[in-house]
Write a protein that holds these residues in place. Structure first.
Motif, PDB file in Angstrom:
ATOM      1  N   PHE A   1      73.018 -26.037   1.590  1.00 26.55           N
ATOM      2  CA  PHE A   1      72.621 -26.802   0.241  1.00 26.55           C
ATOM      3  C   PHE A   1      72.675 -26.117  -0.761  1.00 26.55           C
ATOM      4  O   PHE A   1      72.270 -26.632  -1.848  1.00 26.55           O
ATOM      5  CB  PHE A   1      71.282 -27.551   0.536  1.00 26.55           C
ATOM      6  N   ASN A   2      73.287 -24.820  -0.867  1.00 21.33           N
ATOM      7  CA  ASN A   2      73.224 -24.127  -2.101  1.00 21.33           C
ATOM      8  C   ASN A   2      74.068 -24.625  -2.982  1.00 21.33           C
ATOM      9  O   ASN A   2      74.946 -25.130  -2.833  1.00 21.33           O
ATOM     10  CB  ASN A   2      73.455 -22.679  -1.735  1.00 21.33           C
ATOM     11  N   GLY A   3      73.340 -24.572  -4.561  1.00 20.27           N
ATOM     12  CA  GLY A   3      74.086 -25.141  -5.525  1.00 20.27           C
ATOM     13  C   GLY A   3      74.145 -26.822  -5.709  1.00 20.27           C
ATOM     14  O   GLY A   3      74.371 -27.315  -6.696  1.00 20.27           O
ATOM     15  N   ARG A   4      73.291 -27.623  -4.534  1.00 20.85           N
ATOM     16  CA  ARG A   4      73.001 -28.916  -4.751  1.00 20.85           C
ATOM     17  C   ARG A   4      71.877 -29.109  -5.699  1.00 20.85           C
ATOM     18  O   ARG A   4      71.121 -28.260  -5.835  1.00 20.85           O
ATOM     19  CB  ARG A   4      73.080 -29.614  -3.565  1.00 20.85           C
ATOM     20  N   TRP A   5      71.837 -30.443  -5.701  1.00 16.79           N
ATOM     21  CA  TRP A   5      70.555 -30.818  -6.740  1.00 16.79           C
ATOM     22  C   TRP A   5      69.493 -31.391  -5.947  1.00 16.79           C
ATOM     23  O   TRP A   5      69.803 -31.875  -4.750  1.00 16.79           O
ATOM     24  CB  TRP A   5      71.098 -32.027  -7.631  1.00 16.79           C
ATOM     25  N   LEU A   6      68.361 -31.213  -6.439  1.00  9.64           N
ATOM     26  CA  LEU A   6      67.060 -31.512  -5.744  1.00  9.64           C
ATOM     27  C   LEU A   6      66.150 -32.390  -6.751  1.00  9.64           C
ATOM     28  O   LEU A   6      65.824 -31.984  -7.959  1.00  9.64           O
ATOM     29  CB  LEU A   6      66.205 -30.248  -5.248  1.00  9.64           C
ATOM     30  N   VAL A   7      65.805 -33.685  -6.421  1.00 15.51           N
ATOM     31  CA  VAL A   7      64.837 -34.479  -7.041  1.00 15.51           C
ATOM     32  C   VAL A   7      63.577 -34.660  -6.235  1.00 15.51           C
ATOM     33  O   VAL A   7      63.727 -34.995  -4.958  1.00 15.51           O
ATOM     34  CB  VAL A   7      65.491 -35.683  -7.168  1.00 15.51           C
ATOM     35  N   LEU A   8      62.556 -34.078  -6.815  1.00 16.99           N
ATOM     36  CA  LEU A   8      61.368 -34.295  -6.002  1.00 16.99           C
ATOM     37  C   LEU A   8      60.443 -35.441  -6.327  1.00 16.99           C
ATOM     38  O   LEU A   8      60.398 -35.826  -7.636  1.00 16.99           O
ATOM     39  CB  LEU A   8      60.398 -33.108  -6.026  1.00 16.99           C
ATOM     40  N   GLN A   9      59.634 -36.122  -5.338  1.00 16.55           N
ATOM     41  CA  GLN A   9      58.828 -37.303  -5.636  1.00 16.55           C
ATOM     42  C   GLN A   9      57.599 -37.091  -4.928  1.00 16.55           C
ATOM     43  O   GLN A   9      57.470 -36.974  -3.854  1.00 16.55           O
ATOM     44  CB  GLN A   9      59.326 -38.500  -5.084  1.00 16.55           C
ATOM     45  N   ASP A  10      56.709 -36.747  -5.714  1.00 12.48           N
ATOM     46  CA  ASP A  10      55.240 -36.230  -5.355  1.00 12.48           C
ATOM     47  C   ASP A  10      54.439 -37.415  -4.451  1.00 12.48           C
ATOM     48  O   ASP A  10      54.535 -38.519  -5.137  1.00 12.48           O
ATOM     49  CB  ASP A  10      54.085 -35.933  -6.408  1.00 12.48           C
TER      50      ASP A  10
ATOM     51  N   ASP B   1      51.427 -37.769  -4.269  1.00 15.87           N
ATOM     52  CA  ASP B   1      50.270 -38.231  -5.355  1.00 15.87           C
ATOM     53  C   ASP B   1      50.574 -38.574  -6.647  1.00 15.87           C
ATOM     54  O   ASP B   1      49.758 -38.303  -7.657  1.00 15.87           O
ATOM     55  CB  ASP B   1      49.101 -36.917  -5.051  1.00 15.87           C
ATOM     56  N   ALA B   2      52.023 -38.533  -6.799  1.00 18.58           N
ATOM     57  CA  ALA B   2      52.580 -38.557  -8.102  1.00 18.58           C
ATOM     58  C   ALA B   2      52.141 -37.561  -9.318  1.00 18.58           C
ATOM     59  O   ALA B   2      51.726 -37.746 -10.404  1.00 18.58           O
ATOM     60  CB  ALA B   2      52.422 -40.193  -8.675  1.00 18.58           C
ATOM     61  N   SER B   3      51.916 -36.402  -9.053  1.00 14.78           N
ATOM     62  CA  SER B   3      51.545 -35.401  -9.761  1.00 14.78           C
ATOM     63  C   SER B   3      52.630 -34.836 -10.697  1.00 14.78           C
ATOM     64  O   SER B   3      53.558 -35.468 -10.910  1.00 14.78           O
ATOM     65  CB  SER B   3      50.538 -34.230  -9.017  1.00 14.78           C
ATOM     66  N   THR B   4      52.534 -33.558 -11.129  1.00 13.70           N
ATOM     67  CA  THR B   4      53.332 -33.113 -11.984  1.00 13.70           C
ATOM     68  C   THR B   4      54.805 -32.982 -11.352  1.00 13.70           C
ATOM     69  O   THR B   4      55.693 -32.656 -12.472  1.00 13.70           O
ATOM     70  CB  THR B   4      53.008 -31.587 -12.611  1.00 13.70           C
ATOM     71  N   ASN B   5      55.116 -32.907 -10.267  1.00  8.10           N
ATOM     72  CA  ASN B   5      56.453 -32.652  -9.926  1.00  8.10           C
ATOM     73  C   ASN B   5      57.196 -33.797  -9.627  1.00  8.10           C
ATOM     74  O   ASN B   5      58.420 -33.884  -9.375  1.00  8.10           O
ATOM     75  CB  ASN B   5      56.585 -32.044  -8.553  1.00  8.10           C
ATOM     76  N   ASP B   6      56.442 -35.237 -10.041  1.00  2.00           N
ATOM     77  CA  ASP B   6      57.150 -36.268  -9.771  1.00  2.00           C
ATOM     78  C   ASP B   6      58.523 -36.614 -10.616  1.00  2.00           C
ATOM     79  O   ASP B   6      58.252 -36.522 -11.806  1.00  2.00           O
ATOM     80  CB  ASP B   6      56.232 -37.562  -9.883  1.00  2.00           C
ATOM     81  N   GLY B   7      59.636 -36.607  -9.816  1.00  5.48           N
ATOM     82  CA  GLY B   7      60.682 -36.849 -10.534  1.00  5.48           C
ATOM     83  C   GLY B   7      61.716 -35.791 -10.979  1.00  5.48           C
ATOM     84  O   GLY B   7      62.630 -35.788 -11.874  1.00  5.48           O
ATOM     85  N   ILE B   8      61.187 -34.361 -11.000  1.00  2.00           N
ATOM     86  CA  ILE B   8      61.742 -33.326 -11.467  1.00  2.00           C
ATOM     87  C   ILE B   8      63.082 -33.079 -10.761  1.00  2.00           C
ATOM     88  O   ILE B   8      63.157 -33.520  -9.595  1.00  2.00           O
ATOM     89  CB  ILE B   8      60.908 -32.060 -11.486  1.00  2.00           C
ATOM     90  N   ILE B   9      63.892 -32.367 -11.456  1.00  2.00           N
ATOM     91  CA  ILE B   9      65.199 -32.278 -11.044  1.00  2.00           C
ATOM     92  C   ILE B   9      65.543 -30.706 -11.114  1.00  2.00           C
ATOM     93  O   ILE B   9      65.282 -30.080 -12.237  1.00  2.00           O
ATOM     94  CB  ILE B   9      66.329 -33.034 -11.854  1.00  2.00           C
ATOM     95  N   ARG B  10      65.988 -30.032  -9.936  1.00  2.00           N
ATOM     96  CA  ARG B  10      66.172 -28.754  -9.920  1.00  2.00           C
ATOM     97  C   ARG B  10      67.453 -28.326  -9.077  1.00  2.00           C
ATOM     98  O   ARG B  10      67.891 -29.300  -8.306  1.00  2.00           O
ATOM     99  CB  ARG B  10      64.884 -28.058  -9.199  1.00  2.00           C
ATOM    100  N   ARG B  11      67.769 -27.191  -9.358  1.00  2.00           N
ATOM    101  CA  ARG B  11      69.043 -26.838  -8.537  1.00  2.00           C
ATOM    102  C   ARG B  11      68.386 -25.991  -7.354  1.00  2.00           C
ATOM    103  O   ARG B  11      67.548 -25.108  -7.487  1.00  2.00           O
ATOM    104  CB  ARG B  11      69.760 -25.672  -9.430  1.00  2.00           C
ATOM    105  N   ILE B  12      69.110 -26.168  -6.033  1.00  2.00           N
ATOM    106  CA  ILE B  12      68.882 -25.341  -5.043  1.00  2.00           C
ATOM    107  C   ILE B  12      69.473 -24.052  -4.940  1.00  2.00           C
ATOM    108  O   ILE B  12      70.589 -23.716  -5.241  1.00  2.00           O
ATOM    109  CB  ILE B  12      69.283 -26.162  -3.695  1.00  2.00           C
ATOM    110  N   THR B  13      68.753 -23.054  -4.844  1.00  2.00           N
ATOM    111  CA  THR B  13      69.195 -21.487  -4.861  1.00  2.00           C
ATOM    112  C   THR B  13      69.414 -21.012  -3.731  1.00  2.00           C
ATOM    113  O   THR B  13      70.182 -20.143  -3.604  1.00  2.00           O
ATOM    114  CB  THR B  13      68.329 -20.789  -5.661  1.00  2.00           C
ATOM    115  N   ASP B  14      68.811 -21.486  -2.490  1.00  2.00           N
ATOM    116  CA  ASP B  14      69.070 -21.001  -1.132  1.00  2.00           C
ATOM    117  C   ASP B  14      68.560 -22.163  -0.287  1.00  2.00           C
ATOM    118  O   ASP B  14      67.660 -22.684  -0.526  1.00  2.00           O
ATOM    119  CB  ASP B  14      68.210 -19.637  -1.192  1.00  2.00           C
TER     120      ASP B  14
ATOM    121  N   THR C   1      64.823 -23.502  -1.333  1.00  2.00           N
ATOM    122  CA  THR C   1      64.265 -22.763  -2.237  1.00  2.00           C
ATOM    123  C   THR C   1      65.001 -23.340  -3.451  1.00  2.00           C
ATOM    124  O   THR C   1      66.395 -23.359  -3.683  1.00  2.00           O
ATOM    125  CB  THR C   1      64.494 -21.173  -2.189  1.00  2.00           C
ATOM    126  N   PHE C   2      64.267 -23.647  -4.584  1.00  2.00           N
ATOM    127  CA  PHE C   2      64.734 -23.996  -5.763  1.00  2.00           C
ATOM    128  C   PHE C   2      64.200 -23.308  -6.897  1.00  2.00           C
ATOM    129  O   PHE C   2      63.163 -22.920  -6.954  1.00  2.00           O
ATOM    130  CB  PHE C   2      64.702 -25.366  -5.994  1.00  2.00           C
TER     131      PHE C   2
END
Length: 128
Positions: free
Chosen positions: A53-62, A64-77, A88-89
């Motif tokens: 999954f290296n280099g793919r996109w990650l979208v998190l949904q918390d 409990d809808a806290s601060t990570n809800d909807g954030i978009i990151r790159r998977i680094t490993d 790992t992102f």
């Protein structure tokens, strides 16, 4: 034309991803919130080896809808041990990833933010 407004952006984005064959969703089964890159594990992903999954996109949904809800990151490993993937992102999230949080993994050529932008534009075009 019928107006259907009963779906969230998350549901619309996932529908687009499924139809493109570009996205999978799952749930975190173990989490390491102490790591600055916020590793998490999932035992439901199909095997495929390290770095799958290296280099793919990650979208998190918390959950409990806290601060990570909807954030978009790159998977680094991504690594697999005993059929459990560790993802790992970076950059780090605002809060620790927790068990039962859900997430999306997108193919690298389909940035989720671009999909969100298409959805926003379609809403503007449809509603004026």
């Amino acid at each position: 034309m019928a107006v259907i407004q009963g779906r969230t952006r998350e549901q619309l984005r996932q529908s687009v991803g499924y139809n493109l064959g570009a996205m999978r969703t799952s749930t975190v089964t173990a989490a390491d919130g102490t790591d600055p890159t916020f590793k998490f594990a999932d035992n439901t992903l199909t095997s495929g080896g390290n770095d799958r999954f290296n280099g793919r996109w990650l979208v998190l949904q918390d959950a409990d809808a806290s601060t990570n809800d909807g954030i978009i990151r790159r998977i680094t490993d991504s690594s697999v041990t005993s059929n459990v993937y560790t993802i790992t992102f970076m950059p780090a999230a605002g809060a620790a990833v927790a068990v039962n949080d859900t997430y999306e993994i997108w193919e690298d050529k389909y940035p989720p933010q671009r999909i969100n932008d298409f959805i926003n534009q379609a809403i503007v075009d449809a509603t004026g």
